[in-house]
Motif scaffolding. Structure first.
Motif, PDB file in Angstrom:
ATOM      1  N   ASN A  50       0.833  -1.211   0.000  1.00  0.00           N
ATOM      2  CA  ASN A  50       0.000   0.000   0.000  1.00  0.00           C
ATOM      3  C   ASN A  50       0.865   1.258   0.000  1.00  0.00           C
ATOM      4  O   ASN A  50       0.549   2.256  -0.662  1.00  0.00           O
ATOM      5  N   ILE A  51       1.962   1.210   0.752  1.00  0.00           N
ATOM      6  CA  ILE A  51       2.869   2.364   0.825  1.00  0.00           C
ATOM      7  C   ILE A  51       3.509   2.643  -0.531  1.00  0.00           C
ATOM      8  O   ILE A  51       3.530   3.785  -1.006  1.00  0.00           O
ATOM      9  N   LEU A  52       4.007   1.594  -1.173  1.00  0.00           N
ATOM     10  CA  LEU A  52       4.663   1.765  -2.466  1.00  0.00           C
ATOM     11  C   LEU A  52       3.682   2.238  -3.535  1.00  0.00           C
ATOM     12  O   LEU A  52       4.002   3.118  -4.355  1.00  0.00           O
ATOM     13  N   GLN A  53       2.466   1.686  -3.508  1.00  0.00           N
ATOM     14  CA  GLN A  53       1.456   2.100  -4.478  1.00  0.00           C
ATOM     15  C   GLN A  53       1.049   3.549  -4.263  1.00  0.00           C
ATOM     16  O   GLN A  53       0.892   4.319  -5.218  1.00  0.00           O
ATOM     17  N   ALA A  54       0.912   3.930  -2.988  1.00  0.00           N
ATOM     18  CA  ALA A  54       0.535   5.307  -2.668  1.00  0.00           C
ATOM     19  C   ALA A  54       1.610   6.291  -3.116  1.00  0.00           C
ATOM     20  O   ALA A  54       1.308   7.381  -3.620  1.00  0.00           O
TER      21      ALA A  54
END
Length: 532
Positions: free
Chosen positions: A137-141
């Protein structure tokens, strides 16, 4: 050779942050040409190197490069090589400096790292301890917010696994947690610019990077053999004033100081055609202090290594002269190894000494590692108390330096008879190892110790300021001291030392010592000293 006096370099002792080094004008060995080559070659990399070898600094340098900090690279190779200086969102995960002895300790560390990333991006943690989902989720965000592919840098990935080596059940638990963390790196491959993982050891790809089958391992790649550490060429061309200062402080010539530094800290090779690489931690501490001390070992020898040596009853003798090995014998996954050789190699206690096109020769890289490792082994083979071992070595070598051979041999007899007797210490090989350790640990106190001569192999040779002593030990109960002395003569063990000179130009006295071993008393039996 004499170097004109000039300001000495300000070495970054204990500093692993590239920005701090550059902003404080501390000395940096320029590796940015190799870093440029790396970041342009591919996207997924893994590199292992021993502790204190500059892995954290390499990760830090990559971080500032991908953050677009062009100002930090002024005057370095990267300044002219890179023309775009694009800024990427960088996520650095460091497991260095923590102690992972419980599942909770790892979870707290991961939670802290993920929470910091989430706060930076302004997103909430919706996955709790599901590290893969959370990190994904962090990388996608980050990608959605910047429309720029993120960069992932992992320093000392294996710290939790090494900390739990002696607890297989805990290690498996921590391994599963780490596997969760790395799981999104393959699925998100389309939006990632660069992934770089580094550590000391090599755990099997299936055990922790099960989905990351596109990870390129550059640990033994000739192109990147010098990306960590300081090569001999870099030392001799960039550190001349510091070498001269070391020489002046220790009453040595410049060439003598170069030889001493090479003998003490050089000797690492990380690929088939690797240049000579110095241990950077030891080298810069030595040049900063003007001393030839054992800096790497002062930071501690992992107990697990010496315990593994004892567990597998590995004879350390071949490590000194080097032994032939296939790649699979030392570059193997740590958790599947059937002996300590892979861990010793990956941890920097053994290195590649030669490659003849078919087989490798593996051995101790230098004197610092040799003496430090053998000293760490001594409590497992002799006295449990390190002070007892050290006091014996001082008494023994003091007697040798004074030419009191009978006193020296008496010290060995008393010392070995005091070694606790148990099932592990009852065989002949154990006492051979103790004798090997005793004579190898003489080196800091005498001129030198060695085993090999052109005419053959003596059990031990000790050279002091004014004498050379050749020892031959007979552990066979039927052999005599005269048998030992005859072997010295028949094999010509004294011949290489017949022209050895003392400082005043006079020939050194030569002695041959035949010794028998009393198997019943488990110590030195008789000895006979004959001047050669």
């Amino acid at each position: 050779m004499y170097i004109v006096a000039m300001a000495l370099k300000r070495f970054p002792i204990g500093v692993q942050d590239f920005a701090v080094i550059r902003e404080d004008d501390k000395y940096y060995v320029d590796k940015t040409d190799l870093i440029y080559k790396l970041v342009k070659a591919d996207r997924y990399f893994f590199l292992s190197r021993p502790r204190r070898f500059g892995k954290s600094l390499l990760v830090s340098t990559l971080q500032y490069y991908f953050e677009g900090r062009k100002d930090l690279f002024t005057g370095l190779a990267m300044e002219t090589l890179e023309t775009e200086w694009k800024k990427y969102p960088v996520f650095k995960l460091s497991f260095a400096g923590n102690k992972f002895d419980t599942l909770e300790s790892l979870q707290i560390s991961l939670d802290n790292m993920m929470a910091a990333f989430e706060e930076l991006l302004g997103i909430k943690n919706m996955a709790k301890f599901e590290w893969g989902v959370r990190f994904g989720n962090i990388l996608q965000a980050a990608y959605n917010a910047t429309n720029t592919p993120p960069v992932v840098l992992v320093d000392e990935y294996d710290a939790p696994l090494l900390d739990s080596m002696e607890n297989p059940e805990l290690q498996l638990t921590l391994k599963n947690e780490m596997r969760k963390l790395f799981s999104p790196l393959k699925d998100l491959g389309g939006i990632l610019r660069f992934v770089f993982l580094t550590g000391i050891s090599k755990f099997s790809q299936l055990s922790i990077f099960s989905e990351l089958n596109n990870l390129k391992v550059i640990t033994m790649n000739d192109d990147y053999a010098a990306i960590c550490g300081i090569t001999k060429e870099e030392v001799l061309t960039q550190m001349q004033p510091e070498i001269q200062a070391l020489a002046d402080k220790n009453g040595m010539t410049y060439d003598g100081a170069c030889e001493a530094l090479t003998r003490q800290y050089d000797g690492y090779h990380f690929s088939k055609n690797s240049p000579d690489v110095f241990n950077p931690f030891s080298l810069i501490n030595s040049l900063s202090d003007g001393e030839l001390a054992n800096y790497w070992f002062s930071t501690g020898t992992p107990t697990i290594l010496t315990r593994l040596m004892r567990k597998y009853k590995v004879d350390p003798t071949p490590f000194d002269t080097g032994f032939e090995a296939t790649l699979d014998m030392f570059d193997a996954p740590t958790e599947t190894a059937k002996n300590p050789i892979p861990m010793l190699y990956q941890s920097g206690y053994l290195t590649i000494k030669n490659f003849d096109g078919f087989a490798y020769t593996i051995g101790f890289p230098n004197e610092e590692v040799r003496l430090g490792f053998l000293k760490a082994l001594m409590p497992y083979y002799a006295m449990d108390d390190v002070v007892d071992n050290d006091m014996f070595m001082l008494r023994f070598t003091k007697a040798l330096r004074k030419g009191k051979i009978d006193d020296a041999m008496t010290h060995i007899r008393v010392f070995m008879s005091g070694i606790p007797y148990n099932a592990e210490r009852k065989d002949e090989n154990h006492y051979k190892t103790v004798l090997f350790l005793i004579f190898k640990l003489c080196t800091p106190y005498v001129v030198r110790t060695e085993e090999c001569s052109a005419a053959g192999r003596a059990d031990a040779v000790v050279e002091t300021a004014d004498a050379v002593y050749v020892f031959e030990f007979k552990l066979d109960s039927s052999a005599t001291v005269d048998d030992a002395l005859k072997q010295i003569d028949d094999k010509g063990y004294l011949i290489p030392y017949s022209v050895t000179m003392a400082k005043d130009g006079s020939p050194k006295k030569l002695f041959k010592i035949g010794v028998t071993f009393d198997q019943e008393k488990r110590t030195i039996g008789e000895w006979k000293v004959v001047e050669g």
